[in-house]
Design a protein around this motif. Structure first.
Motif, PDB file in Angstrom:
ATOM      1  N   THR A  49      -7.782 -53.310  11.080  1.00  0.00           N
ATOM      2  CA  THR A  49      -7.231 -51.970  10.913  1.00  0.00           C
ATOM      3  C   THR A  49      -8.360 -50.975  11.076  1.00  0.00           C
ATOM      4  N   PRO A  65      -1.961 -48.683  10.156  1.00  0.00           N
ATOM      5  CA  PRO A  65      -2.477 -49.285  11.395  1.00  0.00           C
ATOM      6  C   PRO A  65      -2.847 -50.752  11.233  1.00  0.00           C
ATOM      7  N   CYS A  66      -2.478 -51.555  12.237  1.00  0.00           N
ATOM      8  CA  CYS A  66      -2.792 -52.984  12.257  1.00  0.00           C
ATOM      9  C   CYS A  66      -2.721 -53.468  13.701  1.00  0.00           C
ATOM     10  N   ASP A 124      -0.119 -54.415  19.072  1.00  0.00           N
ATOM     11  CA  ASP A 124       0.017 -53.451  17.973  1.00  0.00           C
ATOM     12  C   ASP A 124       1.024 -53.957  16.949  1.00  0.00           C
ATOM     13  N   SER A 126       1.223 -52.244  13.920  1.00  0.00           N
ATOM     14  CA  SER A 126       1.248 -51.135  12.952  1.00  0.00           C
ATOM     15  C   SER A 126       2.667 -50.882  12.449  1.00  0.00           C
TER      16      SER A 126
END
Length: 359
Positions: A49, A65-66, A124, A126
């Motif tokens: 992240t 976010p991740c 992604d 997130s």
């Protein structure tokens, strides 16, 4: 070297490795921004992240976010799974938030219909949370499972808001944890976390009565040490009674509230009101009598300032002062508390709250 000495040397060497590993793991756990790998043949999956803490507000949106990276040599995996969970305040369990595997996606519980993946590229993971509630505050774990590979990272969601101490009409130290939790909810708030109380202490909060926090501990913030509050010769800080029995022990509570969608106001009325008259007056104005948390949010987040004492929904009388002045909280900006007077006393005005869409 005989066999016994060799065995002893090996045991000491192994203990040293174990201690070093525990120290390294302890250091790793102190960071929210971290990646954990579980692999058999080298690193093939990583999760990261770029923002360990995201700040939003009640009613707003947030993106946690991740992102993940797979081994470029690995074949595509249609069964790759992305799982988001929320860590409870005491870290004893995880609550399911969202799971995605290919085209199959599912949100859970209080998050149902409010969360989805951002989907900004193939890697992604997130999470987007809409219409944020007070209960959404906390730490979230992003986990990516790719066959035998598994990697995680933790992201915190913080909220703009205000912490306030609370006790009911019965008086101080009358609530077990469950009663305290409901008391905060009734006042448009949630039980505060230690981090929220600590931030409030750093901002100058000083309160000598111990209160429940969301992890089941009992604490209170002191900026001006004095005899009745731990002793005059102690250092400022957040005093900690430790974890207490949630059913048997009784204390006050620290509540947390955030922005609201609506209008908080003092109702202009030709005369003073009893409590029942105050409730009816707000209703005639298309509103509800305001809650304690709504007054604190208006005071702290909107700078609301009024020197008139007024009824609130819990039967208390308070008034918010953001501009200290003579005869009106001369020493500090604060929500002033006038107690829980007899509800039949015709001595006060009333604060009302009108939710958005009720104008």
């Amino acid at each position: 070297m005989n066999a016994m000495n060799a065995l002893l040397l090996f045991a000491l060497f192994s203990l040293g490795i174990a201690q070093n590993f525990e120290e390294a793991y302890s250091d790793l756990e102190s960071y929210n921004l971290r990646t954990i790998y579980i692999t058999e043949n080298g690193q093939k999956l990583s999760v990261v992240t770029d923002q360990a803490k995201v700040i939003s507000r009640r009613g707003g949106n947030a993106t946690l976010p991740c992102k993940f990276q797979r081994d470029p040599a690995s074949a595509p995996n249609p069964k790759l799974r992305i799982k988001w969970t929320k860590l409870t305040a005491d870290y004893l369990k995880e609550v399911d938030v969202f799971v995605a595997m290919g085209y199959h996606k599912r949100s859970y519980g209080q998050f149902h219909g409010r969360v989805h993946l951002q989907g900004d590229g193939n890697n992604d993971a997130s999470l987007v949370i809409n219409e944020i509630t007070l209960e959404d505050y906390g730490r979230y774990k992003c986990e990516v499972i790719d066959g035998l590979e598994d990697a995680t990272v933790v992201v915190s969601l913080d909220l703009q808001g205000v912490v306030f101490p609370y006790f009911p009409r019965l008086g101080r130290y009358n609530m077990n944890f469950h009663v305290a939790e409901k008391a905060c909810q009734d006042q448009d708030a949630a039980v505060a976390s230690f981090d929220q109380l600590y931030d409030a202490w750093r901002a100058g909060m000083d309160w000598c009565n111990a209160g429940w926090l969301s992890d089941g501990s009992v604490q209170y913030p002191i900026t001006k040490p004095r005899e009745p509050c731990g002793g005059r010769n102690t250092v400022p800080g957040v005093r900690n009674y430790g974890k207490r029995d949630k059913d048997k022990n009784r204390y006050d509570v620290f509540c947390f509230t955030s922005n609201f969608n609506g209008r908080f106001y003092y109702l202009i009325h030709p005369g003073k009101l009893t409590y029942d008259e105050a409730v009816q007056a707000c209703q005639r104005d298309g509103a509800q009598i305001a809650k304690v948390g709504q007054m604190y949010a208006a005071w702290k987040l909107q700078g609301y300032d009024r020197c008139d004492a007024g009824w609130l929904a819990d039967g208390s009388v308070r008034y918010p002062v953001s501009r200290p002045r003579r005869r009106c909280s001369p020493d500090e900006a604060a929500v002033r508390f006038s107690g829980f007077p007899d509800r039949k006393h015709k001595l006060y005005g009333v604060y009302c709250f009108k939710g958005q869409g009720h104008d």
